[in-house]
Design an enzyme around this catalytic site. Structure first.
Site, PDB file in Angstrom:
ATOM      1  N   ARG A  58       0.833  -1.209   0.000  1.00  0.00           N
ATOM      2  CA  ARG A  58       0.000   0.000   0.000  1.00  0.00           C
ATOM      3  C   ARG A  58       0.870   1.263   0.000  1.00  0.00           C
ATOM      4  NH1 ARG A  58      -2.202  -3.896  -0.273  1.00  0.00           N
ATOM      5  NH2 ARG A  58      -1.857  -3.287  -2.425  1.00  0.00           N
ATOM      6  N   GLN A  88     -10.856   9.525   7.572  1.00  0.00           N
ATOM      7  CA  GLN A  88     -10.812   8.082   7.807  1.00  0.00           C
ATOM      8  C   GLN A  88      -9.677   7.442   7.010  1.00  0.00           C
ATOM      9  OE1 GLN A  88     -14.770   6.115   7.438  1.00  0.00           O
ATOM     10  NE2 GLN A  88     -15.556   8.178   7.157  1.00  0.00           N
ATOM     11  N   ASN A  89      -9.101   8.197   6.084  1.00  0.00           N
ATOM     12  CA  ASN A  89      -8.088   7.647   5.189  1.00  0.00           C
ATOM     13  C   ASN A  89      -6.729   7.587   5.869  1.00  0.00           C
ATOM     14  OD1 ASN A  89     -10.121   7.612   3.265  1.00  0.00           O
ATOM     15  ND2 ASN A  89      -9.559   9.629   2.460  1.00  0.00           N
ATOM     16  N   VAL A  90      -5.964   6.553   5.546  1.00  0.00           N
ATOM     17  CA  VAL A  90      -4.635   6.403   6.141  1.00  0.00           C
ATOM     18  C   VAL A  90      -3.546   6.961   5.225  1.00  0.00           C
ATOM     19  CG1 VAL A  90      -5.319   4.433   7.549  1.00  0.00           C
ATOM     20  CG2 VAL A  90      -4.367   4.034   5.258  1.00  0.00           C
ATOM     21  N   ASP A  91      -3.939   7.442   4.046  1.00  0.00           N
ATOM     22  CA  ASP A  91      -2.940   8.031   3.153  1.00  0.00           C
ATOM     23  C   ASP A  91      -2.555   9.428   3.633  1.00  0.00           C
ATOM     24  OD1 ASP A  91      -4.656  10.133   1.824  1.00  0.00           O
ATOM     25  OD2 ASP A  91      -5.771   8.372   1.151  1.00  0.00           O
ATOM     26  N   HIS A 106      -8.004   6.665  11.563  1.00  0.00           N
ATOM     27  CA  HIS A 106      -7.661   5.251  11.401  1.00  0.00           C
ATOM     28  C   HIS A 106      -6.167   5.013  11.248  1.00  0.00           C
ATOM     29  CE1 HIS A 106     -12.037   4.650   9.835  1.00  0.00           C
ATOM     30  NE2 HIS A 106     -11.971   4.733  11.145  1.00  0.00           N
ATOM     31  N   GLY A 174     -17.210  12.005   0.552  1.00  0.00           N
ATOM     32  CA  GLY A 174     -16.723  10.721   0.061  1.00  0.00           C
ATOM     33  C   GLY A 174     -16.796   9.578   1.039  1.00  0.00           C
ATOM     34  N   THR A 175     -17.930   9.456   1.729  1.00  0.00           N
ATOM     35  CA  THR A 175     -18.081   8.333   2.659  1.00  0.00           C
ATOM     36  C   THR A 175     -19.505   7.815   2.604  1.00  0.00           C
ATOM     37  OG1 THR A 175     -18.087   7.668   5.001  1.00  0.00           O
ATOM     38  CG2 THR A 175     -18.437   9.999   4.529  1.00  0.00           C
TER      39      THR A 175
END
Length: 231
Positions: A58, A88-91, A106, A174-175
């Site tokens: 990833r 919520q994104n881990v990027d 997250h 976007g969720t």
């Protein structure tokens, strides 16, 4: 005069336009893995090598991705608003676009942490993306992805709630509003606070929420026009 406090909660839809996939794209599989094998505490205990390999891959995908117009549009809103992003994104696409105030619910893909408390968090870079069950820090403490797995607490949720309670304007982008506790943030918006929801396939929301049924990039552009005329 203080700028209005604009709090924006983002999900996978904002990064999808940058080519970042999520397990929800394929019915509970994430890159052909059962999500509970690669994103749960039980999965890490059962097969740490798989977890390390999965997040290594990833990270390699992430460094090849670029922030999109939605990420950049949020940064542009900082000219007129006091912007905070809860993601919520881990990027790290919000950071790379230039957003300054970010809460990662997250975890963060480009970070690792020690397994044994007290936790120590380390940032990775493009030349050091890969970890394994043998990876340790300078004190010999074993490392794991700095990801909030299923079955683990969400330590930043309290901070997110505080921000939502303070918001003068609240936006969700976007969720599906189906992942908890993030989906519960709408409950903490003060009565009367303007609330917007951007998603091409929006979930059911209260009538008081202004729905923009567009992609993240298109929706953020429309949102910017609305906010600058109304606020």
């Amino acid at each position: 005069m203080n700028k209005p406090k604009l709090v924006i909660s983002t999900g996978a839809g904002i990064s999808a336009e940058s080519g970042i996939k999520t397990f929800r794209d394929s019915g509970g599989l994430w890159e052909n893995h059962n999500v509970m094998d690669v994103a749960s505490a039980d999965g890490f205990a059962r097969n740490p090598q798989l977890i390390h390999d999965f997040y290594n891959a990833r990270r390699h995908e992430l460094i090849a991705a670029l922030p999109n117009a939605a990420h950049r549009g949020i940064v542009d809103l900082e000219k007129d608003f006091d912007v905070y992003v809860i993601t919520q994104n881990v990027d790290n696409l919000h950071e790379r676009a230039g957003s300054k105030n970010i809460v990662h619910l997250h975890g963060e893909l480009m970070k690792v942490r020690t397994i044994d408390p007290p936790y120590r968090i380390y940032e990775l870079d493009a030349e050091h993306l890969d970890t394994s069950p043998d990876s340790v820090d300078a004190d010999g403490r074993h490392l794991r992805p700095h990801i909030v797995f299923f079955q683990e607490d969400v330590p930043e949720f309290g901070r997110a709630v505080e921000l939502v309670e303070q918001a003068d304007i609240f936006v969700v982008i976007g969720t599906t509003l189906s992942v908890y506790p993030a989906a519960a943030l709408l409950r903490y918006v003060r009565p009367g606070v303007p609330t917007y929801y951007i998603d091409p396939h929006p979930a059911a929301v209260p009538e008081s929420v202004h729905v923009i049924a567009k992609t993240a990039s298109e929706g953020v552009a429309e949102l910017a026009d609305i906010l600058r005329h109304r606020h």
